[in-house]
Design a protein around this motif. Structure first.
Motif, PDB file in Angstrom:
ATOM      1  N   UNK A  13      19.564 -39.446   1.979  1.00  0.00           N
ATOM      2  CA  UNK A  13      18.470 -39.256   2.923  1.00  0.00           C
ATOM      3  C   UNK A  13      17.375 -38.504   2.183  1.00  0.00           C
ATOM      4  N   UNK A  14      16.148 -38.763   2.535  1.00  0.00           N
ATOM      5  CA  UNK A  14      15.035 -38.127   1.846  1.00  0.00           C
ATOM      6  C   UNK A  14      14.468 -37.013   2.712  1.00  0.00           C
ATOM      7  N   UNK A  15      14.019 -35.974   2.060  1.00  0.00           N
ATOM      8  CA  UNK A  15      13.400 -34.860   2.758  1.00  0.00           C
ATOM      9  C   UNK A  15      11.956 -34.783   2.269  1.00  0.00           C
ATOM     10  N   UNK A  16      11.007 -34.825   3.169  1.00  0.00           N
ATOM     11  CA  UNK A  16       9.599 -34.765   2.782  1.00  0.00           C
ATOM     12  C   UNK A  16       9.210 -33.332   2.493  1.00  0.00           C
ATOM     13  N   UNK A  17       8.565 -33.135   1.359  1.00  0.00           N
ATOM     14  CA  UNK A  17       8.166 -31.793   0.954  1.00  0.00           C
ATOM     15  C   UNK A  17       6.842 -31.439   1.611  1.00  0.00           C
ATOM     16  N   UNK A  18       6.922 -30.750   2.706  1.00  0.00           N
ATOM     17  CA  UNK A  18       5.718 -30.203   3.335  1.00  0.00           C
ATOM     18  C   UNK A  18       5.973 -28.724   3.528  1.00  0.00           C
ATOM     19  N   UNK A  19       6.573 -28.299   4.628  1.00  0.00           N
ATOM     20  CA  UNK A  19       6.954 -26.887   4.675  1.00  0.00           C
ATOM     21  C   UNK A  19       8.203 -26.690   3.823  1.00  0.00           C
ATOM     22  N   UNK A  20       8.414 -25.479   3.333  1.00  0.00           N
ATOM     23  CA  UNK A  20       9.615 -25.200   2.543  1.00  0.00           C
ATOM     24  C   UNK A  20      10.837 -25.379   3.431  1.00  0.00           C
ATOM     25  N   UNK A  21      11.845 -26.090   2.924  1.00  0.00           N
ATOM     26  CA  UNK A  21      13.064 -26.329   3.669  1.00  0.00           C
ATOM     27  C   UNK A  21      14.243 -26.114   2.730  1.00  0.00           C
ATOM     28  N   UNK A  22      15.424 -25.991   3.301  1.00  0.00           N
ATOM     29  CA  UNK A  22      16.616 -25.790   2.493  1.00  0.00           C
ATOM     30  C   UNK A  22      17.798 -26.477   3.159  1.00  0.00           C
ATOM     31  N   UNK A  23      18.644 -27.093   2.344  1.00  0.00           N
ATOM     32  CA  UNK A  23      19.875 -27.691   2.837  1.00  0.00           C
ATOM     33  C   UNK A  23      20.988 -27.384   1.853  1.00  0.00           C
ATOM     34  N   UNK A  24      22.221 -27.561   2.298  1.00  0.00           N
ATOM     35  CA  UNK A  24      23.384 -27.422   1.435  1.00  0.00           C
ATOM     36  C   UNK A  24      23.944 -28.808   1.169  1.00  0.00           C
ATOM     37  N   UNK A  25      24.279 -29.088  -0.097  1.00  0.00           N
ATOM     38  CA  UNK A  25      24.836 -30.373  -0.497  1.00  0.00           C
ATOM     39  C   UNK A  25      26.169 -30.090  -1.178  1.00  0.00           C
ATOM     40  N   UNK A  26      27.217 -30.783  -0.754  1.00  0.00           N
ATOM     41  CA  UNK A  26      28.551 -30.522  -1.305  1.00  0.00           C
ATOM     42  C   UNK A  26      29.091 -31.726  -2.045  1.00  0.00           C
ATOM     43  N   UNK A  98      24.989 -23.694  -6.979  1.00  0.00           N
ATOM     44  CA  UNK A  98      23.832 -22.805  -6.937  1.00  0.00           C
ATOM     45  C   UNK A  98      22.631 -23.469  -6.310  1.00  0.00           C
ATOM     46  N   UNK A  99      21.501 -22.786  -6.399  1.00  0.00           N
ATOM     47  CA  UNK A  99      20.253 -23.235  -5.784  1.00  0.00           C
ATOM     48  C   UNK A  99      19.432 -24.068  -6.772  1.00  0.00           C
ATOM     49  N   UNK A 100      18.982 -25.226  -6.309  1.00  0.00           N
ATOM     50  CA  UNK A 100      18.102 -26.105  -7.081  1.00  0.00           C
ATOM     51  C   UNK A 100      16.846 -26.331  -6.244  1.00  0.00           C
ATOM     52  N   UNK A 101      15.686 -26.298  -6.896  1.00  0.00           N
ATOM     53  CA  UNK A 101      14.434 -26.424  -6.165  1.00  0.00           C
ATOM     54  C   UNK A 101      13.574 -27.550  -6.726  1.00  0.00           C
ATOM     55  N   UNK A 102      13.150 -28.425  -5.831  1.00  0.00           N
ATOM     56  CA  UNK A 102      12.198 -29.489  -6.144  1.00  0.00           C
ATOM     57  C   UNK A 102      10.813 -28.880  -5.973  1.00  0.00           C
ATOM     58  N   UNK A 103       9.982 -28.990  -7.022  1.00  0.00           N
ATOM     59  CA  UNK A 103       8.652 -28.379  -6.971  1.00  0.00           C
ATOM     60  C   UNK A 103       7.578 -29.420  -7.286  1.00  0.00           C
ATOM     61  N   UNK A 104       6.538 -29.385  -6.473  1.00  0.00           N
ATOM     62  CA  UNK A 104       5.382 -30.253  -6.692  1.00  0.00           C
ATOM     63  C   UNK A 104       4.152 -29.355  -6.667  1.00  0.00           C
ATOM     64  N   UNK A 105       3.619 -29.057  -7.858  1.00  0.00           N
ATOM     65  CA  UNK A 105       2.448 -28.173  -7.911  1.00  0.00           C
ATOM     66  C   UNK A 105       1.208 -28.845  -7.329  1.00  0.00           C
ATOM     67  N   UNK A 106       0.492 -28.107  -6.528  1.00  0.00           N
ATOM     68  CA  UNK A 106      -0.753 -28.617  -5.951  1.00  0.00           C
ATOM     69  C   UNK A 106      -1.760 -27.483  -5.968  1.00  0.00           C
ATOM     70  N   UNK A 107      -2.769 -27.623  -6.833  1.00  0.00           N
ATOM     71  CA  UNK A 107      -3.761 -26.576  -7.045  1.00  0.00           C
ATOM     72  C   UNK A 107      -3.046 -25.280  -7.408  1.00  0.00           C
ATOM     73  N   UNK A 108      -3.261 -24.209  -6.688  1.00  0.00           N
ATOM     74  CA  UNK A 108      -2.632 -22.932  -7.018  1.00  0.00           C
ATOM     75  C   UNK A 108      -1.332 -22.715  -6.243  1.00  0.00           C
ATOM     76  N   UNK A 109      -0.871 -23.742  -5.540  1.00  0.00           N
ATOM     77  CA  UNK A 109       0.295 -23.582  -4.675  1.00  0.00           C
ATOM     78  C   UNK A 109       1.350 -24.641  -4.997  1.00  0.00           C
ATOM     79  N   UNK A 110       2.608 -24.244  -5.025  1.00  0.00           N
ATOM     80  CA  UNK A 110       3.706 -25.187  -5.187  1.00  0.00           C
ATOM     81  C   UNK A 110       4.216 -25.597  -3.818  1.00  0.00           C
ATOM     82  N   UNK A 111       4.482 -26.876  -3.653  1.00  0.00           N
ATOM     83  CA  UNK A 111       5.228 -27.328  -2.481  1.00  0.00           C
ATOM     84  C   UNK A 111       6.661 -27.433  -2.967  1.00  0.00           C
TER      85      UNK A 111
END
Length: 146
Positions: A13-26, A98-111
């Motif tokens: 399933x895909x999660x759209x990167x808009x507000x910061x969100x978090x899930x657990x994947x096992x 552990x924690x893994x983060x998908x980051x998409x830089x946009x101007x001075x802010x990361x999504x």
């Protein structure tokens, strides 16, 4: 199957990167897990990357000219046609938790989108299967009845 915040990956399933969100994947030791991170069409040609918390040297980055990056058992694939950046960990090990983060830089802010990878113990050959345990229990009960 979703239990609280724990997602057992039976399908992607895909999660759209808009507000910061978090899930657990096992996933179990030895298996592969994939963590999808969706993004908006305006981010298709922007550099995107996955990082690992508490491991500053772990960064897998994709660009418009390099859509797949592999480092050992880790792979990041950018699929612009479906607007998804997926981290795959093959041959899961306990230390991959552990924690893994998908980051998409946009101007001075990361999504960003964060996923906690939970590594479950793998199956071992020394443990009897449920079927053999039931069969043995039935046989033991029959022996007791004699």
């Amino acid at each position: 199957v979703i239990e609280g915040r724990l997602i057992h990956l039976m399908h992607t399933t895909s999660v759209t990167v808009l507000p910061a969100r978090s899930v657990d994947v096992a996933g179990s030791v030895g298996e592969s897990v994939s963590v999808p991170c969706g993004y908006l069409s305006s981010f298709i040609n922007i550099t995107k990357y996955w990082t690992r918390e508490k491991h500053p040297s772990f960064t897998l980055q994709t660009t418009a000219s390099q859509r797949e990056v592999r480092e050992g058992r880790f792979c990041v694939r950018d699929e612009p046609s479906i607007q998804r950046l997926t981290l795959t960990i093959e041959g899961l090990r306990e230390e991959d938790a552990g924690e893994y983060t998908c980051r998409i830089p946009q101007n001075a802010m990361d999504r960003s989108f964060t996923a906690s990878v939970i590594v479950l113990p793998g199956n071992t050959t020394s443990q009897p299967s449920v079927a053999s345990a039931i069969s043995r229990t039935s046989a033991e009960k029959e022996e007791e009845m004699k």
